[in-house]
Design a protein around this motif. Structure first.
Motif, short mmCIF file in Angstrom:
data_model
loop_
_atom_site.label_atom_id
_atom_site.label_comp_id
_atom_site.label_asym_id
_atom_site.label_seq_id
_atom_site.Cartn_x
_atom_site.Cartn_y
_atom_site.Cartn_z
N LEU A 197 0.83 -1.21 0.00
CA LEU A 197 0.00 0.00 0.00
C LEU A 197 0.86 1.25 0.00
CD1 LEU A 197 -2.85 -1.01 2.49
CD2 LEU A 197 -2.94 -0.95 0.00
N ASN A 198 1.94 1.24 0.76
CA ASN A 198 2.84 2.40 0.77
C ASN A 198 3.41 2.67 -0.62
OD1 ASN A 198 2.52 2.96 3.50
ND2 ASN A 198 4.24 1.66 4.12
N GLY A 199 3.85 1.58 -1.26
CA GLY A 199 4.38 1.72 -2.62
C GLY A 199 3.33 2.18 -3.60
N TYR A 200 2.13 1.69 -3.43
CA TYR A 200 1.03 2.04 -4.32
C TYR A 200 0.74 3.54 -4.27
CZ TYR A 200 -3.36 1.38 -6.88
OH TYR A 200 -4.38 1.44 -7.82
N PHE A 201 0.62 4.06 -3.04
CA PHE A 201 0.27 5.48 -2.90
C PHE A 201 1.46 6.41 -3.12
CE2 PHE A 201 -3.34 3.59 -0.53
CZ PHE A 201 -4.37 4.18 -1.25
N SER A 202 2.67 5.83 -3.22
CA SER A 202 3.84 6.63 -3.55
C SER A 202 4.09 6.67 -5.05
CB SER A 202 5.09 6.06 -2.85
OG SER A 202 4.94 6.11 -1.45
N SER A 203 3.30 5.91 -5.78
CA SER A 203 3.44 5.83 -7.23
C SER A 203 2.32 6.61 -7.91
CB SER A 203 3.40 4.37 -7.67
OG SER A 203 2.09 3.84 -7.50
N GLU A 204 2.24 6.47 -9.23
CA GLU A 204 1.17 7.11 -9.99
C GLU A 204 -0.02 6.17 -10.19
OE1 GLU A 204 2.79 8.58 -13.59
OE2 GLU A 204 4.03 10.12 -12.61
N ASN A 205 0.03 5.00 -9.52
CA ASN A 205 -1.05 4.03 -9.68
C ASN A 205 -2.42 4.59 -9.30
OD1 ASN A 205 0.46 1.97 -10.74
ND2 ASN A 205 0.84 0.97 -8.79
N SER A 213 -7.77 -2.28 -5.02
CA SER A 213 -8.84 -3.19 -4.64
C SER A 213 -8.27 -4.34 -3.83
CB SER A 213 -9.55 -3.73 -5.87
OG SER A 213 -8.67 -4.57 -6.62
N VAL A 214 -9.15 -5.05 -3.14
CA VAL A 214 -8.73 -6.24 -2.39
C VAL A 214 -8.19 -7.29 -3.35
CG1 VAL A 214 -9.51 -8.14 -0.92
CG2 VAL A 214 -10.36 -5.81 -0.51
N ALA A 215 -8.85 -7.46 -4.49
CA ALA A 215 -8.41 -8.45 -5.48
C ALA A 215 -7.00 -8.11 -5.99
CB ALA A 215 -9.39 -8.51 -6.64
N TYR A 216 -6.74 -6.83 -6.23
CA TYR A 216 -5.41 -6.41 -6.70
C TYR A 216 -4.35 -6.74 -5.66
CZ TYR A 216 -1.49 -3.25 -7.62
OH TYR A 216 -0.22 -2.72 -7.82
N CYS A 217 -4.61 -6.40 -4.41
CA CYS A 217 -3.64 -6.64 -3.34
C CYS A 217 -3.39 -8.13 -3.15
CB CYS A 217 -4.12 -6.02 -2.03
SG CYS A 217 -4.19 -4.21 -2.06
N ALA A 218 -4.46 -8.92 -3.18
CA ALA A 218 -4.31 -10.36 -3.03
C ALA A 218 -3.46 -10.94 -4.14
CB ALA A 218 -5.68 -11.02 -3.00
N GLN A 219 -3.71 -10.48 -5.37
CA GLN A 219 -2.94 -10.99 -6.51
C GLN A 219 -1.47 -10.61 -6.38
OE1 GLN A 219 -4.33 -9.52 -10.29
NE2 GLN A 219 -3.13 -10.97 -11.47
N GLU A 220 -1.19 -9.39 -5.95
CA GLU A 220 0.19 -8.95 -5.77
C GLU A 220 0.90 -9.76 -4.69
OE1 GLU A 220 2.01 -6.40 -7.49
OE2 GLU A 220 0.36 -6.89 -8.85
N LEU A 221 0.15 -10.26 -3.73
CA LEU A 221 0.72 -11.05 -2.63
C LEU A 221 0.60 -12.55 -2.88
CD1 LEU A 221 -0.70 -8.88 0.30
CD2 LEU A 221 1.67 -8.98 -0.47
N ASN A 222 0.18 -12.92 -4.11
CA ASN A 222 0.09 -14.33 -4.53
C ASN A 222 -0.85 -15.15 -3.67
OD1 ASN A 222 2.06 -14.04 -6.66
ND2 ASN A 222 3.64 -14.00 -5.08
N LEU A 223 -2.00 -14.56 -3.34
CA LEU A 223 -3.02 -15.25 -2.56
C LEU A 223 -4.37 -15.08 -3.24
CD1 LEU A 223 -2.01 -14.02 1.02
CD2 LEU A 223 -1.66 -16.30 0.11
N SER A 224 -5.28 -16.01 -2.99
CA SER A 224 -6.64 -15.79 -3.46
C SER A 224 -7.28 -14.72 -2.59
CB SER A 224 -7.45 -17.09 -3.37
OG SER A 224 -7.66 -17.46 -2.02
N ALA A 225 -8.27 -14.03 -3.15
CA ALA A 225 -8.88 -12.90 -2.44
C ALA A 225 -9.51 -13.34 -1.12
CB ALA A 225 -9.92 -12.23 -3.33
N ASN A 226 -10.19 -14.49 -1.11
CA ASN A 226 -10.86 -14.94 0.11
C ASN A 226 -9.87 -15.36 1.19
OD1 ASN A 226 -13.46 -14.41 -0.67
ND2 ASN A 226 -13.90 -16.47 -1.38
N TYR A 227 -8.82 -16.09 0.79
CA TYR A 227 -7.81 -16.54 1.76
C TYR A 227 -7.09 -15.32 2.33
CZ TYR A 227 -4.24 -19.61 3.76
OH TYR A 227 -3.41 -20.30 4.62
#
Length: 297
Positions: A197-205, A213-227
């Motif tokens: 999140l820190n990197g996200y808000f420090s960028s132009e994203n 989104s939760v789905a974006y964060c989960a994917q970046e962390l190599n996890l399914s959204a529910n897990y």
């Protein structure tokens, strides 16, 4: 490439594994009865739970060594696909509990199935069982089998569904245990989430993509959204969405101190499509509007 093999009925899956069909909507399937076969992608139009041994070849999910190695449970909801195509043959092993959504129509379990989020977990987020937990699972399967072998009467459906619900409730408990006992495996997730999140808000994203989104964060962390959601909830008491919103507010509070920026400019910088949405969230979380917060501080 071979097409996906689709099972639309319990009977089809029983035949595929050389098991008898005792009920059209539910069965406990012993996979060792199946003939040797090639690896294929398989799709099920019903709920499927596999009780597997670690590194069981027919799923090829490459699990690492964990503290619980007696067996794993893998959950698939209707429409999900598992496996991969290969020319290699294997001998199926393990047990599968399969039940069609139609079995649950008109039952309390049918109304509550969405609460069992582990049907949407990725295969590598399987439930790892201790020996004692495995015995409990097998006992649940045994009770369901008993009802399947018993002559169908007015009590059959209720007892079968009740035992499936008991099984799922035990799985919920065991997943809660897994979240706690596997701290080493999940260690640093919260820190990695915070860094993301820190990197996200420090960028132009935010300006280019919008709010994370939760789905974006989960994917970046190599996890399914529910897990991912369940892990964060256990760790922080907040849902990932709440955690993201609180992070947005923390970043916003810093930006508000820059008098050169209007509230609208701050909203767009954070990734909000409409400034009024930012103002509404800020007031909901902080108790005052962004403009009022700027004046008060």
């Amino acid at each position: 490439m071979a097409e996906i093999i689709n099972f639309s009925t319990i009977k089809e899956y029983n035949q595929f594994n050389n098991n008898e069909t005792l009920h059209p909507l539910v069965n406990v399937v012993y996979l060792e009865k199946a003939s040797p076969r090639q690896h294929r992608r398989l799709r099920y139009d019903f709920y499927t739970i596999f009780l597997k041994q670690i590194k069981c070849g027919d799923l090829r999910y490459g699990l690492k060594n964990y503290d619980y190695e007696e067996g794993t449970l893998i959950f698939l909801g209707p429409g999900q696909v598992i496996g991969q195509n290969s020319e290699e043959y294997y001998d199926p092993q393990g047990i599968a509990l399969v039940f069609h959504p139609d079995l649950l129509h008109g039952t309390a379990l049918g109304k509550n199935m969405n609460s069992y989020q582990f049907f949407s977990y990725a295969v590598n987020e399987a439930l790892h069982l201790s020996e004692q937990e495995r015995k409990i699972i097998l006992d649940c399967f045994s009770k369901i089998e008993y009802e399947l072998q018993h002559a169908i009467d007015k009590h059959s459906k209720q007892l079968i569904v009740s035992n499936i619900e008991l099984f799922l409730n035990y799985c919920t408990r065991f997943y809660d245990r897994q979240f706690i006992t596997r701290e080493n495996a999940n260690k640093g997730l919260l820190e990695r989430f915070e860094d993301l999140l820190n990197g996200y808000f420090s960028s132009e994203n935010p300006q280019n993509i919008g709010l994370p989104s939760v789905a974006y964060c989960a994917q970046e962390l190599n996890l399914s959204a529910n897990y991912f959601g369940d892990l964060i909830k256990k760790e922080t008491g907040q849902s990932p969405q709440e955690y993201i919103q609180n992070k947005v507010i923390d970043v916003a509070k810093e930006l508000i101190f820059d008098q050169r920026k209007s509230v609208s400019e701050i909203a767009y910088e954070l990734g909000f499509k409409y400034p009024q949405h930012f103002t509404r969230l800020f007031k909901q979380k902080v108790g005052v509007s962004p403009k009022e917060y700027r004046v008060l501080n």
